[in-house]
Write an enzyme that holds these catalytic residues in place. Structure first.
Site, PDB file in Angstrom:
ATOM      1  N   ASP A 241      -4.723  10.006  -2.209  1.00  0.00           N
ATOM      2  CA  ASP A 241      -5.922   9.185  -2.335  1.00  0.00           C
ATOM      3  C   ASP A 241      -6.826   9.768  -3.418  1.00  0.00           C
ATOM      4  O   ASP A 241      -6.456  10.694  -4.120  1.00  0.00           O
ATOM      5  CB  ASP A 241      -6.660   9.126  -0.998  1.00  0.00           C
ATOM      6  CG  ASP A 241      -5.890   8.321   0.041  1.00  0.00           C
ATOM      7  OD1 ASP A 241      -5.037   7.498  -0.351  1.00  0.00           O
ATOM      8  OD2 ASP A 241      -6.140   8.513   1.243  1.00  0.00           O
TER       9      ASP A 241
ATOM     10  N   ASP B  47     -11.324   2.300  -2.159  1.00  0.00           N
ATOM     11  CA  ASP B  47     -12.414   2.716  -1.300  1.00  0.00           C
ATOM     12  C   ASP B  47     -13.677   2.906  -2.131  1.00  0.00           C
ATOM     13  O   ASP B  47     -13.634   3.283  -3.298  1.00  0.00           O
ATOM     14  CB  ASP B  47     -12.053   4.028  -0.598  1.00  0.00           C
ATOM     15  CG  ASP B  47     -10.927   3.838   0.406  1.00  0.00           C
ATOM     16  OD1 ASP B  47     -11.009   2.889   1.176  1.00  0.00           O
ATOM     17  OD2 ASP B  47      -9.984   4.646   0.405  1.00  0.00           O
ATOM     18  N   LEU B  48     -14.797   2.699  -1.490  1.00  0.00           N
ATOM     19  CA  LEU B  48     -16.070   2.799  -2.174  1.00  0.00           C
ATOM     20  C   LEU B  48     -16.473   4.242  -2.427  1.00  0.00           C
ATOM     21  O   LEU B  48     -17.308   4.512  -3.273  1.00  0.00           O
ATOM     22  CB  LEU B  48     -17.156   2.129  -1.328  1.00  0.00           C
ATOM     23  CG  LEU B  48     -16.976   0.635  -1.043  1.00  0.00           C
ATOM     24  CD1 LEU B  48     -18.040   0.164  -0.079  1.00  0.00           C
ATOM     25  CD2 LEU B  48     -17.048  -0.163  -2.331  1.00  0.00           C
ATOM     26  N   TYR B  49     -15.871   5.163  -1.691  1.00  0.00           N
ATOM     27  CA  TYR B  49     -16.389   6.527  -1.676  1.00  0.00           C
ATOM     28  C   TYR B  49     -15.460   7.528  -2.348  1.00  0.00           C
ATOM     29  O   TYR B  49     -15.533   8.713  -2.084  1.00  0.00           O
ATOM     30  CB  TYR B  49     -16.652   6.970  -0.235  1.00  0.00           C
ATOM     31  CG  TYR B  49     -15.493   6.765   0.713  1.00  0.00           C
ATOM     32  CD1 TYR B  49     -14.375   7.606   0.680  1.00  0.00           C
ATOM     33  CD2 TYR B  49     -15.504   5.738   1.646  1.00  0.00           C
ATOM     34  CE1 TYR B  49     -13.312   7.424   1.538  1.00  0.00           C
ATOM     35  CE2 TYR B  49     -14.441   5.560   2.513  1.00  0.00           C
ATOM     36  CZ  TYR B  49     -13.359   6.404   2.459  1.00  0.00           C
ATOM     37  OH  TYR B  49     -12.298   6.223   3.320  1.00  0.00           O
ATOM     38  N   GLN B  50     -14.563   7.068  -3.208  1.00  0.00           N
ATOM     39  CA  GLN B  50     -13.629   7.981  -3.847  1.00  0.00           C
ATOM     40  C   GLN B  50     -13.549   7.727  -5.348  1.00  0.00           C
ATOM     41  O   GLN B  50     -13.685   6.585  -5.802  1.00  0.00           O
ATOM     42  CB  GLN B  50     -12.224   7.831  -3.236  1.00  0.00           C
ATOM     43  CG  GLN B  50     -12.156   8.230  -1.775  1.00  0.00           C
ATOM     44  CD  GLN B  50     -10.759   8.090  -1.201  1.00  0.00           C
ATOM     45  OE1 GLN B  50      -9.885   7.494  -1.819  1.00  0.00           O
ATOM     46  NE2 GLN B  50     -10.550   8.638  -0.023  1.00  0.00           N
TER      47      GLN B  50
ATOM     48  N   LEU C 145      -2.478  11.480  11.644  1.00  0.00           N
ATOM     49  CA  LEU C 145      -2.915  10.169  12.114  1.00  0.00           C
ATOM     50  C   LEU C 145      -3.682   9.488  10.991  1.00  0.00           C
ATOM     51  O   LEU C 145      -4.831   9.838  10.693  1.00  0.00           O
ATOM     52  CB  LEU C 145      -3.797  10.303  13.355  1.00  0.00           C
ATOM     53  CG  LEU C 145      -3.184  10.990  14.571  1.00  0.00           C
ATOM     54  CD1 LEU C 145      -4.073  10.806  15.788  1.00  0.00           C
ATOM     55  CD2 LEU C 145      -1.787  10.454  14.857  1.00  0.00           C
ATOM     56  N   ASP C 146      -3.037   8.528  10.352  1.00  0.00           N
ATOM     57  CA  ASP C 146      -3.649   7.840   9.227  1.00  0.00           C
ATOM     58  C   ASP C 146      -4.622   6.784   9.720  1.00  0.00           C
ATOM     59  O   ASP C 146      -4.286   5.968  10.593  1.00  0.00           O
ATOM     60  CB  ASP C 146      -2.565   7.176   8.363  1.00  0.00           C
ATOM     61  CG  ASP C 146      -3.152   6.419   7.202  1.00  0.00           C
ATOM     62  OD1 ASP C 146      -3.689   7.071   6.285  1.00  0.00           O
ATOM     63  OD2 ASP C 146      -3.103   5.176   7.224  1.00  0.00           O
TER      64      ASP C 146
ATOM     65  N   ASP D 216       0.824  -1.203   0.000  1.00  0.00           N
ATOM     66  CA  ASP D 216       0.000   0.000   0.000  1.00  0.00           C
ATOM     67  C   ASP D 216       0.860   1.256   0.000  1.00  0.00           C
ATOM     68  O   ASP D 216       0.631   2.186   0.774  1.00  0.00           O
ATOM     69  CB  ASP D 216      -0.949  -0.002   1.205  1.00  0.00           C
ATOM     70  CG  ASP D 216      -2.042   1.061   1.091  1.00  0.00           C
ATOM     71  OD1 ASP D 216      -2.290   1.535  -0.031  1.00  0.00           O
ATOM     72  OD2 ASP D 216      -2.621   1.407   2.123  1.00  0.00           O
TER      73      ASP D 216
ATOM     74  N   GLU E 116      -7.030  12.487  10.067  1.00  0.00           N
ATOM     75  CA  GLU E 116      -7.479  12.198   8.698  1.00  0.00           C
ATOM     76  C   GLU E 116      -8.723  11.330   8.759  1.00  0.00           C
ATOM     77  O   GLU E 116      -8.659  10.152   9.125  1.00  0.00           O
ATOM     78  CB  GLU E 116      -6.359  11.491   7.919  1.00  0.00           C
ATOM     79  CG  GLU E 116      -6.701  11.176   6.475  1.00  0.00           C
ATOM     80  CD  GLU E 116      -7.060   9.723   6.240  1.00  0.00           C
ATOM     81  OE1 GLU E 116      -7.593   9.423   5.159  1.00  0.00           O
ATOM     82  OE2 GLU E 116      -6.818   8.894   7.135  1.00  0.00           O
TER      83      GLU E 116
ATOM     84  N   HIS F  64      -2.591  -0.092  11.933  1.00  0.00           N
ATOM     85  CA  HIS F  64      -2.119  -1.407  11.502  1.00  0.00           C
ATOM     86  C   HIS F  64      -0.622  -1.384  11.219  1.00  0.00           C
ATOM     87  O   HIS F  64      -0.002  -0.322  11.141  1.00  0.00           O
ATOM     88  CB  HIS F  64      -2.861  -1.844  10.238  1.00  0.00           C
ATOM     89  CG  HIS F  64      -2.830  -0.804   9.154  1.00  0.00           C
ATOM     90  ND1 HIS F  64      -3.863   0.081   8.941  1.00  0.00           N
ATOM     91  CD2 HIS F  64      -1.878  -0.468   8.237  1.00  0.00           C
ATOM     92  CE1 HIS F  64      -3.554   0.895   7.947  1.00  0.00           C
ATOM     93  NE2 HIS F  64      -2.343   0.581   7.501  1.00  0.00           N
TER      94      HIS F  64
END
Length: 486
Positions: A291, A344-347, A192-193, A50, A233, A88
């Site tokens: 992103d 992501d579903l929203y981008q 802060l990711d 990533d 974020e 993570h």
């Protein structure tokens, strides 16, 4: 934090080199443009699953980029922001490998979240479906550890990014060690990711709960003791973003990119004016980042679409997405949603310049709007150069976000800086950095439905932006005749 424009960049994708190469650019062709730079993950390794957001070692600079000493040197020129990936770490990390080798006997057994740690009494279908998801499927990965134990790991994003327990002493010590490393290198601001997902609680959404705020408060207090400010974020419903802003140092204005596009698409300023009236001012304003372009940030609350409408009606939001796809010649469609992996579903994945159909005047109007809103502006490195979609990189990686993560050589940078649209953007950045009016009072002035008029004033100094959204043009006037209007 300085009230000047900041640069967002990967170290190796702007100039194709390392930290010293980047410092040379900031001292050379980009000199005087930026008061700060947000370095996207420079930890080891930068080329995981990533793009650095799955660190194996969060306290080690990737040696291909340089050392902590190089980071410290850079902080002498500009303010530096770094990411803390709180949610993570990589499944290739030494800690996870030890956990995999020894299972319950590992000294890191408490560091990683498993299904039974979150749901010790077992998880019902109803409880699992209540968990807020940024991506398709459940946040779980079935794994057989190296020692033969079978576990169901909590993985919010990908199977390679294993969520940690930030409430466990091991998780707390891990994050404290990261903060100390950053502080010692002279970094005074962290992002802060994915912090919205950091706390998990059985029977709840596991996203921005009261417990999440409590964690942010504790982390911010620890950072503050080290002289570090915290940027949170979060992509979420716009009213939630306002609530979050009241409790933290800084937030992103993620509603601005889609609202700017919507205004330029429709020729109307109503949604933008509604947002300007309520938006937090402790915001970093952006049009583009590493992103995609957020949609959830101006849409209805997914938990109550009827009772909590968005800034833009659903039909206009759908039309906006299609407009971006059309403007990009269908390229963004190939990089968005089910068309590409780990999205992501929203981008919508697209460069901001291509989302506007490579219209120079519209692009500069959007940048002027960004720079005139209260907050500290950040400009993404691709956006700085009015970059095009990188379809070659997308085809090689299959990762949608890579369409907006081009690798620029130094020769490319030199060439792009000669383009008139880029030169005018640089002039606009210099005006925003140097004009004293931007340290004063902000006003939203009256105007027609197709206009947006913004003004800053500080004593005898003033600067004014007039946007004609129908014509997709802008005009800036200001009090200082020495500074050239953009």
């Amino acid at each position: 934090m300085k009230n000047q424009v900041q640069l967002i960049t990967y170290v190796d994708r702007l100039g194709g080199g390392n930290l010293r190469t980047l410092q040379g650019l900031l001292r050379g062709p980009l000199q005087g443009l930026f008061g700060g730079v947000h370095l996207l993950p420079f930890y080891f390794p930068i080329d995981g699953s990533d793009a650095g957001f799955d660190p194996i070692d969060h306290t080690r600079v990737d040696p291909r980029l340089g050392t902590w000493s190089d980071i410290a040197d850079l902080t002498q020129d500009v303010e530096v922001m770094a990411d803390v990936i709180v949610n993570h770490m990589s499944s290739d990390s030494p800690q996870f490998k030890d956990f995999s080798a020894h299972g319950s006997a590992s000294e890191y057994d408490g560091l990683f979240l498993t299904l039974d740690r979150v749901f010790p009494q077992g998880a019902t279908e109803e409880a699992l479906l209540k968990v807020y998801r940024p991506r398709p499927g459940l946040p779980l990965t079935y794994a057989v550890l190296a020692n033969g134990e079978k576990r169901i790991l909590w993985t919010t994003f990908t199977s390679k990014q294993v969520d940690i327990d930030v409430t466990h002493p091991l998780g707390q010590a891990y994050l404290s060690g990261i903060l100390r490393s950053l502080s010692e290198a002279g970094i005074r601001m962290v992002r802060l990711d994915a912090v919205g997902y950091a706390i998990k609680k059985a029977g709840d959404s596991c996203f921005m709960m009261p417990e999440t705020f409590a964690f942010i408060d504790r982390f911010a207090a620890e950072a503050k003791a080290l002289g570090i400010e915290v940027l949170v974020e979060i992509h979420s419903y716009y009213r939630r973003q306002i609530e979050i802003a009241a409790r933290v140092d800084w937030v992103y204005d993620f509603a601005l990119p889609p609202l700017a596009l919507h205004a330029l698409m429709t020729g109307r300023s109503d949604a933008l004016k509604q947002w300007i009236a309520v938006r937090p001012t402790n915001a970093l304003t952006v049009l583009d980042t590493h992103d995609g372009i957020g949609i959830i940030d101006i849409g209805a609350d997914a938990a109550d679409r009827a009772g909590s409408p968005g800034l833009v009606p659903p039909a206009e939001l759908d039309a906006l997405v299609e407009w971006m796809h059309d403007n990009s010649g269908g390229q963004s469609r190939q990089a968005t949603g089910a068309a590409a992996s780990n999205l992501d579903l929203y981008q919508v994945n697209c460069t901001f310049y291509d989302a506007l159909g490579r219209d120079d005047e519209a692009y500069l109007a959007a940048r002027a709007l960004q720079f005139f809103l209260p907050g500290v502006p950040q400009v993404y490195y691709v956006g700085l150069l009015a970059g095009h979609n990188d379809m070659d990189l997308l085809s090689r990686s299959g990762v949608g976000r890579d369409i907006n993560r081009h690798h620029y050589s130094e020769a490319e940078i030199d060439a792009q800086l000669q383009r008139p649209v880029v030169q005018r953007l640089c002039d606009l950045i210099r005006l925003r950095n140097s004009h004293p009016a931007f340290n004063g009072r902000f006003e939203l002035l009256a105007g027609e439905a197709h206009e947006l008029n913004l003004r800053w004033s500080d004593g005898e100094h003033w600067a004014e932006l007039r946007l004609d959204l129908r014509a997709r043009q802008h005009r800036i006037t200001h009090s200082d005749p020495v500074l050239a209007a953009a």
